[in-house]
Design a protein around this motif. Structure first.
Motif, PDB file in Angstrom:
ATOM      1  N   ALA A  14       0.821  -1.208   0.000  1.00 46.48           N
ATOM      2  CA  ALA A  14       0.000   0.000   0.000  1.00 46.48           C
ATOM      3  C   ALA A  14       0.857   1.261   0.000  1.00 46.48           C
ATOM      4  CB  ALA A  14      -0.940   0.002   1.206  1.00 46.48           C
ATOM      5  N   VAL A  15       2.036   1.192   0.610  1.00 44.08           N
ATOM      6  CA  VAL A  15       2.849   2.397   0.728  1.00 44.08           C
ATOM      7  C   VAL A  15       3.903   2.466  -0.378  1.00 44.08           C
ATOM      8  CG1 VAL A  15       2.516   2.657   3.198  1.00 44.08           C
ATOM      9  CG2 VAL A  15       4.409   1.266   2.349  1.00 44.08           C
ATOM     10  N   SER A  16       3.748   1.620  -1.382  1.00 46.25           N
ATOM     11  CA  SER A  16       4.799   1.585  -2.388  1.00 46.25           C
ATOM     12  C   SER A  16       4.901   2.882  -3.180  1.00 46.25           C
ATOM     13  CB  SER A  16       4.555   0.421  -3.346  1.00 46.25           C
ATOM     14  OG  SER A  16       3.320   0.618  -4.002  1.00 46.25           O
ATOM     15  N   ALA A  17       3.841   3.724  -3.110  1.00 44.68           N
ATOM     16  CA  ALA A  17       3.888   5.001  -3.825  1.00 44.68           C
ATOM     17  C   ALA A  17       4.882   5.960  -3.181  1.00 44.68           C
ATOM     18  CB  ALA A  17       2.502   5.630  -3.844  1.00 44.68           C
ATOM     19  N   ARG A  18       5.130   5.769  -1.900  1.00 39.01           N
ATOM     20  CA  ARG A  18       6.079   6.633  -1.213  1.00 39.01           C
ATOM     21  C   ARG A  18       7.480   6.456  -1.781  1.00 39.01           C
ATOM     22  NH1 ARG A  18       6.061   5.831   4.960  1.00 39.01           N
ATOM     23  NH2 ARG A  18       3.856   5.631   5.387  1.00 39.01           N
ATOM     24  N   PRO A  19       8.297   7.503  -1.769  1.00 36.70           N
ATOM     25  CA  PRO A  19       9.662   7.307  -2.241  1.00 36.70           C
ATOM     26  C   PRO A  19      10.375   6.290  -1.372  1.00 36.70           C
ATOM     27  CG  PRO A  19       9.389   9.458  -1.177  1.00 36.70           C
ATOM     28  CD  PRO A  19       8.032   8.870  -1.338  1.00 36.70           C
ATOM     29  N   ALA A  20      11.071   5.369  -1.992  1.00 30.45           N
ATOM     30  CA  ALA A  20      11.744   4.325  -1.244  1.00 30.45           C
ATOM     31  C   ALA A  20      12.877   4.926  -0.430  1.00 30.45           C
ATOM     32  CB  ALA A  20      12.307   3.282  -2.206  1.00 30.45           C
ATOM     33  N   PRO A  21      13.109   4.432   0.788  1.00 33.30           N
ATOM     34  CA  PRO A  21      14.225   4.921   1.590  1.00 33.30           C
ATOM     35  C   PRO A  21      15.528   4.723   0.815  1.00 33.30           C
ATOM     36  CG  PRO A  21      12.957   3.248   2.797  1.00 33.30           C
ATOM     37  CD  PRO A  21      12.348   3.368   1.452  1.00 33.30           C
ATOM     38  N   ARG A  22      16.384   5.721   0.908  1.00 34.54           N
ATOM     39  CA  ARG A  22      17.602   5.693   0.111  1.00 34.54           C
ATOM     40  C   ARG A  22      18.481   4.516   0.483  1.00 34.54           C
ATOM     41  NH1 ARG A  22      21.757   9.201   0.580  1.00 34.54           N
ATOM     42  NH2 ARG A  22      20.626  10.218   2.249  1.00 34.54           N
ATOM     43  N   ARG A  23      18.553   4.271   1.804  1.00 36.18           N
ATOM     44  CA  ARG A  23      19.377   3.155   2.240  1.00 36.18           C
ATOM     45  C   ARG A  23      18.542   1.899   2.293  1.00 36.18           C
ATOM     46  NH1 ARG A  23      22.749   5.932   7.126  1.00 36.18           N
ATOM     47  NH2 ARG A  23      23.995   7.286   5.835  1.00 36.18           N
ATOM     48  N   GLY A  24      19.179   0.759   2.113  1.00 31.16           N
ATOM     49  CA  GLY A  24      18.489  -0.510   2.140  1.00 31.16           C
ATOM     50  C   GLY A  24      17.849  -0.753   3.495  1.00 31.16           C
ATOM     51  N   ALA A  25      16.853  -1.616   3.521  1.00 29.78           N
ATOM     52  CA  ALA A  25      16.105  -1.823   4.747  1.00 29.78           C
ATOM     53  C   ALA A  25      16.628  -3.040   5.492  1.00 29.78           C
ATOM     54  CB  ALA A  25      14.627  -1.991   4.416  1.00 29.78           C
ATOM     55  N   GLY A  26      16.589  -2.977   6.819  1.00 30.49           N
ATOM     56  CA  GLY A  26      16.832  -4.119   7.674  1.00 30.49           C
ATOM     57  C   GLY A  26      18.238  -4.684   7.584  1.00 30.49           C
ATOM     58  N   ALA A  27      18.318  -5.990   7.927  1.00 31.21           N
ATOM     59  CA  ALA A  27      19.618  -6.650   8.025  1.00 31.21           C
ATOM     60  C   ALA A  27      20.327  -6.700   6.684  1.00 31.21           C
ATOM     61  CB  ALA A  27      19.433  -8.068   8.567  1.00 31.21           C
ATOM     62  N   LEU A  28      19.533  -6.866   5.623  1.00 28.51           N
ATOM     63  CA  LEU A  28      20.132  -6.906   4.293  1.00 28.51           C
ATOM     64  C   LEU A  28      20.848  -5.597   3.978  1.00 28.51           C
ATOM     65  CD1 LEU A  28      17.709  -8.752   1.862  1.00 28.51           C
ATOM     66  CD2 LEU A  28      20.185  -9.036   2.068  1.00 28.51           C
ATOM     67  N   GLY A  29      20.217  -4.501   4.416  1.00 25.02           N
ATOM     68  CA  GLY A  29      20.800  -3.185   4.162  1.00 25.02           C
ATOM     69  C   GLY A  29      22.129  -3.039   4.866  1.00 25.02           C
ATOM     70  N   VAL A  30      22.169  -3.435   6.147  1.00 23.14           N
ATOM     71  CA  VAL A  30      23.415  -3.353   6.905  1.00 23.14           C
ATOM     72  C   VAL A  30      24.503  -4.167   6.204  1.00 23.14           C
ATOM     73  CG1 VAL A  30      24.544  -3.915   9.089  1.00 23.14           C
ATOM     74  CG2 VAL A  30      22.226  -2.966   9.085  1.00 23.14           C
ATOM     75  N   LEU A  31      24.107  -5.372   5.772  1.00 22.03           N
ATOM     76  CA  LEU A  31      25.057  -6.238   5.086  1.00 22.03           C
ATOM     77  C   LEU A  31      25.577  -5.561   3.816  1.00 22.03           C
ATOM     78  CD1 LEU A  31      25.768  -9.113   6.080  1.00 22.03           C
ATOM     79  CD2 LEU A  31      24.469  -9.974   4.123  1.00 22.03           C
ATOM     80  N   GLY A  32      24.646  -4.916   3.104  1.00 22.69           N
ATOM     81  CA  GLY A  32      25.009  -4.259   1.859  1.00 22.69           C
ATOM     82  C   GLY A  32      26.023  -3.159   2.066  1.00 22.69           C
ATOM     83  N   ARG A  33      25.974  -2.543   3.262  1.00 22.31           N
ATOM     84  CA  ARG A  33      26.875  -1.421   3.494  1.00 22.31           C
ATOM     85  C   ARG A  33      28.238  -1.853   4.018  1.00 22.31           C
ATOM     86  NH1 ARG A  33      23.686   1.933   7.297  1.00 22.31           N
ATOM     87  NH2 ARG A  33      21.983   0.488   6.961  1.00 22.31           N
ATOM     88  N   VAL A  34      28.292  -3.013   4.717  1.00 23.23           N
ATOM     89  CA  VAL A  34      29.572  -3.382   5.341  1.00 23.23           C
ATOM     90  C   VAL A  34      30.357  -4.439   4.563  1.00 23.23           C
ATOM     91  CG1 VAL A  34      28.759  -2.781   7.635  1.00 23.23           C
ATOM     92  CG2 VAL A  34      28.582  -5.151   6.855  1.00 23.23           C
ATOM     93  N   TRP A  35      29.777  -4.943   3.496  1.00 27.09           N
ATOM     94  CA  TRP A  35      30.459  -6.066   2.833  1.00 27.09           C
ATOM     95  C   TRP A  35      31.845  -5.685   2.317  1.00 27.09           C
ATOM     96  CZ3 TRP A  35      32.089  -5.904  -2.197  1.00 27.09           C
ATOM     97  CH2 TRP A  35      31.508  -4.927  -3.021  1.00 27.09           C
ATOM     98  N   LEU A  36      31.976  -4.451   1.845  1.00 24.60           N
ATOM     99  CA  LEU A  36      33.268  -4.040   1.295  1.00 24.60           C
ATOM    100  C   LEU A  36      34.314  -3.951   2.408  1.00 24.60           C
ATOM    101  CD1 LEU A  36      34.786  -3.253  -1.243  1.00 24.60           C
ATOM    102  CD2 LEU A  36      34.201  -0.879  -0.795  1.00 24.60           C
ATOM    103  N   ALA A  37      33.883  -3.405   3.568  1.00 24.21           N
ATOM    104  CA  ALA A  37      34.796  -3.301   4.701  1.00 24.21           C
ATOM    105  C   ALA A  37      35.232  -4.696   5.137  1.00 24.21           C
ATOM    106  CB  ALA A  37      34.121  -2.565   5.850  1.00 24.21           C
ATOM    107  N   ALA A  38      34.260  -5.627   5.177  1.00 21.60           N
ATOM    108  CA  ALA A  38      34.579  -7.004   5.576  1.00 21.60           C
ATOM    109  C   ALA A  38      35.558  -7.634   4.589  1.00 21.60           C
ATOM    110  CB  ALA A  38      33.292  -7.826   5.662  1.00 21.60           C
ATOM    111  N   LEU A  39      35.316  -7.372   3.329  1.00 20.98           N
ATOM    112  CA  LEU A  39      36.181  -7.909   2.277  1.00 20.98           C
ATOM    113  C   LEU A  39      37.598  -7.367   2.424  1.00 20.98           C
ATOM    114  CD1 LEU A  39      35.583  -9.790  -0.192  1.00 20.98           C
ATOM    115  CD2 LEU A  39      35.683  -7.718  -1.595  1.00 20.98           C
ATOM    116  N   ALA A  40      37.693  -6.059   2.684  1.00 16.89           N
ATOM    117  CA  ALA A  40      39.003  -5.424   2.840  1.00 16.89           C
ATOM    118  C   ALA A  40      39.746  -6.035   4.024  1.00 16.89           C
ATOM    119  CB  ALA A  40      38.834  -3.918   3.023  1.00 16.89           C
ATOM    120  N   LEU A  41      38.991  -6.235   5.112  1.00 13.14           N
ATOM    121  CA  LEU A  41      39.592  -6.818   6.314  1.00 13.14           C
ATOM    122  C   LEU A  41      40.116  -8.229   6.011  1.00 13.14           C
ATOM    123  CD1 LEU A  41      39.936  -5.953   9.292  1.00 13.14           C
ATOM    124  CD2 LEU A  41      37.874  -7.262   9.804  1.00 13.14           C
TER     125      LEU A  41
END
Lengths: 286, 260
Positions: A14-41
């Motif tokens: 129902a709320v799909s008309a709203r602009p989607a949050p820029r950052r990913g949602a939930g645990a997947l979003g966190v994963l999406g943001r830290v994967w590069l750091a984890a890879l570098a480590l």
């Protein structure tokens, strides 16, 4: 403004008309943001293990050393060891003390200079000169001037940190909205009201930007000032590790300094968002 | 109550000098609402800024209650045209209204109560906790009017107060000014470039010439009270007056029916 992240419940479509949050949602979003750091480590770990160089210990060894050195103390003080307290305490005191002194002095001077054309004309060349001098170049001078090492270190931090704060405050205080000053005059606002209800808030976005620049500079200058004649603090620890060729310990200090800078900046941003919420909102609507 | 005597003002010096006001004589009686109209660039705002003490005129005198004033008179409030910049965005609507009351020696509770009362009077009760940018343009101008009301000024100056709002809001705000002015028996000097507005609101309309501005003429408005957006505007006297003011503004003739 709060962005709520919903996990695709019944109202998800129902709320799909709203602009989607820029950052990913939930645990997947966190994963999406830290994967590069984890890879570098991971890359760092593998690379250093392969190289087996004494100068580049693997991060796992660095972490173990950091833990042993600083986090094996009594539970009563969050497991911090004596060594941790003796290092972090004096360093943070110098850094934050110097930053606070520079902030108070920089904002007070900046408001005075920003509101007086005549004063600004006189001191502008001085400010331009002062900011151009590298603060580290003054360490030898401060060592002669101040008998106490702590005073020398504070002076180094204050001198380096004050310029962005001063210059930003001057800039913020100089360009007040003419209509706002007209209102202040017509309604006879008191001097205190003009200062605290008009000038400070109007200049606040610029002042806060200066304070943040100053904060990141204060870490640098704290370390620089501790590299000479100090008997404790991060700078001293760095020198000590170097002379003992204890590379794992040296790397541990570098990592801690990075973490410290990150935490300070994040904290500052959180405070800034609260203090300047009016500014963000007003910008969005007008 | 307000006497402007031979007021003149020149911006700059030498060949680039701009003579904005060329000797203005204006008198506003206690409780009167006087509208000043004139073509754009006629120096209307210069006149208002001089009276408000926001600029020092190069010649002439301003007297309030027979005392000459230099600077801002003590019992004066101003409503500016640009509502979006005339409120402080970093404090709430209530604080914007209450801020000037500190000098009036009121304690915090009294200031808050006075602000709430003024906001209720302009139809914004309950908005005290909001920030200016959360309100529409017309509502922001209402807040600016509430700030002036709470201040209880002897003289209220309004500089094109409805120049930047839509037509409907404009009519509402015009009637609001008439209402609060009746209620408080305030003396009001309102500057506008809108001829209809000047006739609709004013007890008297003063017309300025082009710069350097002098008084082109003035007209007493004797329309039935209370005024009504529809009925007043179709009243024959209204139609006649606005034609007269229009002629004065256009500068049709030097020998206009000046100074009745």
């Amino acid at each position: 403004m709060t962005v709520t992240t919903t996990g695709g419940g019944p109202r998800g479509t129902a709320v799909s008309a709203r602009p989607a949050p820029r950052r990913g949602a939930g645990a997947l979003g966190v994963l999406g943001r830290v994967w590069l750091a984890a890879l570098a480590l991971a890359g760092w770990e593998i690379g250093t293990r392969q190289a087996e160089s004494v100068f580049f210990p693997p991060p796992s060894a660095i972490a173990a050393r950091m833990y042993e050195q600083w986090l094996t103390g009594p539970a009563g003080r969050v497991f911090l060891t004596d060594e941790a307290l003796e290092t972090f305490g004096p360093s943070l005191a110098r850094m934050l003390g110097g930053w606070l002194i520079a902030s108070v002095a920089g904002v007070a001077l900046g408001l005075a200079i920003g509101r007086s054309r005549a004063l600004a004309d006189y001191v502008d060349p001085l400010i331009e000169f002062g900011r151009a001098v590298p603060p580290s170049a003054l360490v030898p001078l401060f060592m002669v001037l101040f008998a106490e090492v702590t005073d020398m270190q504070l002076a180094t931090v204050v001198f380096g940190v004050i310029w962005p704060i001063l210059i930003n405050t001057i800039d913020g205080a100089r360009y007040l909205d003419r209509l706002h000053t007209d209102i202040a005059q017509v309604f006879r606002l008191s001097r205190a009201q003009r200062l605290f209800r008009l000038m400070l808030p109007a200049a606040a976005p610029k002042i806060v930007a200066g304070l943040r620049l100053g904060l990141s500079l204060s870490i640098i200058l704290m370390v620089v000032s501790e590299l000479v004649g100090s008997t404790n603090g991060f700078g001293y620890e760095l020198l000590d590790s170097q002379s003992l060729m204890d590379m794992t310990r040296l790397w541990g200090i570098i990592v801690v300094l990075g973490i410290l800078g990150y935490v300070l900046n994040t904290t500052f941003l959180a405070v800034e968002r609260r203090v300047l919420s009016w500014h963000r909102q007003a910008q969005q609507t007008t | 109550m307000l006497d402007v005597v031979n007021l003149s003002h020149t911006y700059g010096t030498g060949p680039k000098a701009h003579h904005a006001l060329g000797g203005i004589d204006l008198r506003v009686a206690e409780g009167e609402l006087v509208c000043v109209v004139g073509p754009s660039g006629a120096g209307k705002s210069t006149l208002l800024r001089s009276i408000a003490g926001l600029l020092t005129p190069t010649g002439g005198q301003i007297r309030v209650n027979d005392t000459e004033v230099a600077g801002t008179p003590g019992d004066l409030a101003v409503v500016f045209q640009d509502y979006s910049r005339s409120l402080f965005p970093w404090v709430t609507v209530g604080d914007n209204v209450a801020l000037p009351l500190r000098r009036r020696g009121k304690d915090k509770a009294a200031r808050r109560a006075a602000a709430a009362e003024a906001l209720a009077e302009v139809g914004l009760s309950g908005a005290a906790g909001k920030y200016p940018w959360e309100l529409s343009g017309g509502m922001q101008q209402r807040v600016a009017i509430a700030r002036a009301l709470a201040y209880r000024p002897a003289l209220l100056l309004m500089d094109e107060p409805f120049g930047s709002v839509d037509a409907q809001t404009r009519e509402d705000l015009e009637d609001l000014v008439l209402k609060v002015r009746d209620h408080h028996r305030m003396t009001v000097l309102l500057i506008t470039h809108d001829i209809d507005e000047s006739v609709y609101l004013g007890d008297r309309v003063v017309v300025l010439t082009k710069a350097p501005a002098t008084i082109a003429g003035e007209l007493k408005v004797d329309l039935p009270s209370p005024r009504d957006q529809i009925a007043t505007r179709e009243h024959p006297a209204f139609v006649h007056l606005r034609a007269e003011v229009g002629r004065l503004v256009r500068g049709r003739d030097e020998h206009a029916p000046a100074r009745p």
